[in-house]
Design a protein around this motif. Structure first.
Motif, PDB file in Angstrom:
ATOM      1  N   UNK A 132      61.137  25.890  -0.496  1.00  0.00           N
ATOM      2  CA  UNK A 132      61.675  24.740   0.227  1.00  0.00           C
ATOM      3  C   UNK A 132      60.842  23.502  -0.081  1.00  0.00           C
ATOM      4  N   UNK A 133      61.522  22.379  -0.201  1.00  0.00           N
ATOM      5  CA  UNK A 133      60.829  21.101  -0.364  1.00  0.00           C
ATOM      6  C   UNK A 133      61.455  20.089   0.587  1.00  0.00           C
ATOM      7  N   UNK A 134      60.588  19.390   1.313  1.00  0.00           N
ATOM      8  CA  UNK A 134      61.046  18.300   2.172  1.00  0.00           C
ATOM      9  C   UNK A 134      60.375  17.008   1.727  1.00  0.00           C
ATOM     10  N   UNK A 144      55.865   1.933  -0.883  1.00  0.00           N
ATOM     11  CA  UNK A 144      55.898   2.644   0.407  1.00  0.00           C
ATOM     12  C   UNK A 144      55.318   4.051   0.255  1.00  0.00           C
ATOM     13  N   UNK A 145      54.628   4.495   1.306  1.00  0.00           N
ATOM     14  CA  UNK A 145      54.152   5.873   1.319  1.00  0.00           C
ATOM     15  C   UNK A 145      55.290   6.826   1.648  1.00  0.00           C
ATOM     16  N   UNK A 146      55.224   8.012   1.071  1.00  0.00           N
ATOM     17  CA  UNK A 146      56.155   9.072   1.451  1.00  0.00           C
ATOM     18  C   UNK A 146      55.406  10.391   1.474  1.00  0.00           C
ATOM     19  N   UNK A 147      55.988  11.370   2.148  1.00  0.00           N
ATOM     20  CA  UNK A 147      55.366  12.696   2.144  1.00  0.00           C
ATOM     21  C   UNK A 147      56.310  13.676   1.482  1.00  0.00           C
ATOM     22  N   UNK A 148      55.732  14.599   0.757  1.00  0.00           N
ATOM     23  CA  UNK A 148      56.509  15.697   0.177  1.00  0.00           C
ATOM     24  C   UNK A 148      55.808  16.995   0.561  1.00  0.00           C
ATOM     25  N   UNK A 149      56.563  17.893   1.168  1.00  0.00           N
ATOM     26  CA  UNK A 149      56.021  19.180   1.614  1.00  0.00           C
ATOM     27  C   UNK A 149      56.693  20.288   0.815  1.00  0.00           C
ATOM     28  N   UNK A 150      55.876  21.086   0.148  1.00  0.00           N
ATOM     29  CA  UNK A 150      56.386  22.153  -0.717  1.00  0.00           C
ATOM     30  C   UNK A 150      55.949  23.504  -0.153  1.00  0.00           C
ATOM     31  N   UNK A 151      56.913  24.361   0.149  1.00  0.00           N
ATOM     32  CA  UNK A 151      56.621  25.728   0.588  1.00  0.00           C
ATOM     33  C   UNK A 151      56.777  26.640  -0.629  1.00  0.00           C
TER      34      UNK A 151
END
Ligand SMILES: [Zn+2]
Length: 463
Positions: free
Chosen positions: A94-96, A123-130
């Protein structure tokens, strides 16, 4: 005042045209799949700047399985429609992006990520990788044929990733030119110690496991991150000058180790702070692990990792890297002599400091022992090529270059240059041309011939 109908239409047309122009010049586009390093074209990624990683790693030594969530905060350097991260082999589930599920595809060691909407430049962004799987160590000619990366040990794992193995255990922009700060949380079975970069924030039990939280608050290149796990005897304290120190030694090595790693680490951290400038990190230390398959030690940030090689000279080498390599990092891998030549020269300086041998005599010995037809002299130090980036000439001829420079410009200028270099590029990246420029500025001399001969030309230089 009221605009006439035709003027209004004209204004609207102009506005529409200018909107189109703006849109055309900043239409979201995908980031590049690499940062353009000639040795590793697809390492690192374009279009954003990594700022902070939170690594959550759950590791089970019995199954060798790693399950992780990497949350990266990054700043878009362009209007981004899509971007890449580097990850080798592990499965992504999963990636958000900014908390919303994103589409992704895999292409070799790249993860191609398409967020729901474009990411705005600046702009800052976040990426979350499971992700998860069984990490595999790398092997090949680069690191002298040794395994490197995520390496299983009898009681856990030894993690040392130069130059390209960080992305075997966490998704990242895996190139030293994209440094970031880190929170690293490691979940491992109770009874084992998990050692990482920076300062220990907390340990807490969670079922059969312990969660250990480390924080590296200074910018760090990906390859300098570690999550080394195993049975360790830990000794903490402060160096005589006051820097916190954390030394973890595998108990099976406690009696086989002739060198006092804790004492040498403390002494060398303080000595180099006088020679190279203030110690750049919040803590110093060492990880000494039973990992004979790893034929190298590595300047892991704030805690060098020692395996088969752990002499006093190696320790002072890895600690010198905290300035040359870790705080001041290469911009491109071809400049690796800025790390290895300097850390090797530090070994010569240490021998000089201890009254064992002058750096001049170390130079003469290294120069004389290699005949002109030795393959040693055929490496171009300032661009040694990928598979030979750790050739001995990068180390030894790199150090010889610095001794030649010292003898040309004199001790006063030379020992002003070293801390000036670490100050100018502290926590950043640098290249060979910038070093030459600074050496010329501080010495007031034209030094092109010296560097041309020693760094950019093959063959044994005449003295
Ligand atoms: Zn080194």
């Amino acid at each position: 005042m009221a605009l006439s109908r035709s003027a209004r239409l004209g204004a609207l047309a102009t506005a529409a045209a200018s909107f189109l122009l703006v849109a055309a010049s900043s239409a979201p586009t995908p980031g590049a799949d690499g940062i353009g390093d000639t040795y590793f074209p697809r390492l690192g990624n374009g279009g954003f700047d990594a700022r902070h990683y939170t690594l959550d790693v759950v590791y089970n030594p019995d199954t060798d399985r790693l399950d992780g969530v990497t949350t990266l905060t990054a700043r878009a350097g362009q209007n981004l429609s899509a971007f890449d991260l580097d990850l080798q082999k592990l499965d992504v589930t999963r990636i958000e992006v900014n908390g919303r599920a994103a589409r992704f595809t895999r292409d070799g060691d790249e993860i191609h990520i398409t967020p729901r909407g474009p990411l705005a430049r600046g702009k800052d962004f976040t990426v979350a990788v499971t992700y998860g799987g069984v990490p595999e160590a790398l092997n090949g000619p680069i690191v002298f044929g040794s395994d490197y990366g995520w390496m299983k040990t009898p009681d856990g794992v030894f993690v040392a990733c130069e130059p390209n193995a960080a992305s075997t255990w966490f998704p990242s922009s895996d190139h030293p030119s994209d440094k970031a700060t880190y929170d690293i949380r490691i979940t491992a079975p109770k009874g084992l110690t998990a050692v990482s970069n920076g300062r220990l924030i907390s340990t807490r039990d969670k079922g059969a496991n312990t969660v250990t939280h480390w924080r590296e608050g200074r910018p760090m290149a990906t390859y300098l991150a570690t999550a080394t796990i195993g049975k360790f005897d830990v000794r903490t304290g402060r160096t005589p000058a006051g820097t916190p120190i954390y030394v973890a030694v595998d108990p099976v090595l406690a009696n086989s180790n002739s060198v006092d790693v804790y004492a040498v680490t403390a002494e060398a951290t303080d000595y180099w702070s006088q020679v190279f400038g203030p110690y750049p990190f919040e803590e110093t230390g060492a990880i000494v692990d039973d990992m004979p398959q790893a034929g190298f030690s590595l300047e892991v940030q704030s805690k060098p990792a020692y395996s088969a090689v752990r002499s006093e000279s190696t320790i002072v080498h890895e600690l010198a890297h905290q300035w040359f390599g870790d705080s001041v990092s290469v911009e491109r891998w071809k400049d690796i002599w800025l790390n290895e030549g300097f850390a090797t020269y530090a070994q010569w300086l240490w021998a000089e400091h201890k009254g064992v041998r002058s750096a001049h005599d170390s130079f003469v010995a290294g120069y004389n022992q290699r005949p002109a037809d030795s393959a040693f002299w055929q490496t171009k130090v300032a661009d040694p090529q990928r598979d030979t980036m750790f050739a001995s000439a990068v180390y030894q001829r790199g150090a010889m270059t610095l001794q030649m420079l010292r003898e040309r410009i004199g001790d006063t200028a030379f020992f002003k240059l070293l801390p000036a270099w670490t100050k100018l590029h502290r926590y950043g990246n640098a290249n060979t041309a910038q070093f030459i420029a600074l050496a010329e500025k501080i010495s007031g001399q034209q030094l092109d011939d010296l560097f041309q001969t020693w760094l950019f030309t093959t063959g044994k230089p005449a003295l």
